[in-house]
Write a protein that holds these residues in place. Structure first.
Motif, PDB file in Angstrom:
ATOM      1  N   GLU A  37       0.836  -1.210   0.000  1.00  0.00           N
ATOM      2  CA  GLU A  37       0.000   0.000   0.000  1.00  0.00           C
ATOM      3  C   GLU A  37       0.865   1.254   0.000  1.00  0.00           C
ATOM      4  OE1 GLU A  37      -3.254   0.163  -0.419  1.00  0.00           O
ATOM      5  OE2 GLU A  37      -3.302  -2.023  -0.560  1.00  0.00           O
ATOM      6  N   LYS A  38       1.971   1.218   0.738  1.00  0.00           N
ATOM      7  CA  LYS A  38       2.882   2.363   0.782  1.00  0.00           C
ATOM      8  C   LYS A  38       3.505   2.599  -0.596  1.00  0.00           C
ATOM      9  CE  LYS A  38       6.946   4.086   3.213  1.00  0.00           C
ATOM     10  NZ  LYS A  38       7.987   3.789   4.189  1.00  0.00           N
ATOM     11  N   ALA A  39       3.896   1.519  -1.267  1.00  0.00           N
ATOM     12  CA  ALA A  39       4.486   1.640  -2.599  1.00  0.00           C
ATOM     13  C   ALA A  39       3.468   2.193  -3.597  1.00  0.00           C
ATOM     14  CB  ALA A  39       5.012   0.291  -3.075  1.00  0.00           C
ATOM     15  N   LYS A  40       2.226   1.712  -3.528  1.00  0.00           N
ATOM     16  CA  LYS A  40       1.182   2.217  -4.422  1.00  0.00           C
ATOM     17  C   LYS A  40       0.907   3.698  -4.159  1.00  0.00           C
ATOM     18  CE  LYS A  40      -0.974   0.090  -6.992  1.00  0.00           C
ATOM     19  NZ  LYS A  40      -0.776  -0.105  -8.433  1.00  0.00           N
ATOM     20  N   LYS A  41       0.882   4.082  -2.886  1.00  0.00           N
ATOM     21  CA  LYS A  41       0.633   5.481  -2.525  1.00  0.00           C
ATOM     22  C   LYS A  41       1.785   6.365  -3.012  1.00  0.00           C
ATOM     23  CE  LYS A  41      -0.542   8.370   1.406  1.00  0.00           C
ATOM     24  NZ  LYS A  41      -0.765   8.438   2.853  1.00  0.00           N
ATOM     25  N   GLU A  42       3.013   5.883  -2.852  1.00  0.00           N
ATOM     26  CA  GLU A  42       4.175   6.644  -3.302  1.00  0.00           C
ATOM     27  C   GLU A  42       4.174   6.794  -4.824  1.00  0.00           C
ATOM     28  OE1 GLU A  42       9.044   6.450  -3.084  1.00  0.00           O
ATOM     29  OE2 GLU A  42       7.854   5.147  -1.783  1.00  0.00           O
ATOM     30  N   GLU A  43       3.810   5.727  -5.527  1.00  0.00           N
ATOM     31  CA  GLU A  43       3.731   5.784  -6.986  1.00  0.00           C
ATOM     32  C   GLU A  43       2.688   6.804  -7.432  1.00  0.00           C
ATOM     33  OE1 GLU A  43       2.674   2.849 -10.750  1.00  0.00           O
ATOM     34  OE2 GLU A  43       2.865   2.006  -8.751  1.00  0.00           O
ATOM     35  N   LYS A  44       1.547   6.825  -6.752  1.00  0.00           N
ATOM     36  CA  LYS A  44       0.485   7.776  -7.073  1.00  0.00           C
ATOM     37  C   LYS A  44       0.954   9.205  -6.815  1.00  0.00           C
ATOM     38  CE  LYS A  44      -4.370   8.695  -6.118  1.00  0.00           C
ATOM     39  NZ  LYS A  44      -5.547   8.309  -5.345  1.00  0.00           N
ATOM     40  N   HIS A  45       1.677   9.399  -5.706  1.00  0.00           N
ATOM     41  CA  HIS A  45       2.188  10.725  -5.358  1.00  0.00           C
ATOM     42  C   HIS A  45       3.166  11.220  -6.428  1.00  0.00           C
ATOM     43  CE1 HIS A  45       3.752  14.062  -3.021  1.00  0.00           C
ATOM     44  NE2 HIS A  45       4.973  13.585  -3.196  1.00  0.00           N
ATOM     45  N   HIS A  46       4.085  10.354  -6.867  1.00  0.00           N
ATOM     46  CA  HIS A  46       5.061  10.757  -7.874  1.00  0.00           C
ATOM     47  C   HIS A  46       4.384  11.090  -9.205  1.00  0.00           C
ATOM     48  CE1 HIS A  46       8.793  10.300  -5.722  1.00  0.00           C
ATOM     49  NE2 HIS A  46       8.340   9.167  -5.192  1.00  0.00           N
TER      50      HIS A  46
END
Length: 100
Positions: A37-46
């Protein structure tokens, strides 16, 4: 027909002597839900920040073109318009670099 090896996010499909073997990594069973979930959130943020940078590049470029036009239409303040045009062009290049 011979099948090629396909790789997906968490599944690997391989051809093994005529029968297909599916190997799966179950992130939920491994307790990595938070990391996923953290990786998906970070990808969305970038991706969001990349889009903002693109909009900044377009806006600064448009403003630079506007100032270039104003430079010709308002000769009394031509020097000010020329400076603002150059600043906006530099901002557009900087925003483009950020996106890249």
């Amino acid at each position: 027909s011979e099948e090629k090896q396909h790789q997906h996010l968490f599944h690997h499909h391989k051809e093994d002597g005529g029968e297909q073997v599916i190997e799966s990594t179950d992130v939920y069973a491994a307790g990595n839900v938070d990391e996923y979930e953290k990786a998906k959130k970070e990808e969305k943020h970038h991706k969001h920040m990349e889009h903002l940078g693109e909009m900044g590049t377009v806006a600064a470029g448009a403003f630079a073109l506007h100032e270039k036009h104003a430079d010709k239409k308002d000769p009394e303040h031509a020097h000010r318009h020329k400076i603002e045009e150059e600043v906006a062009a530099a901002a557009a290049v900087g925003a483009g670099g950020y996106v890249f």
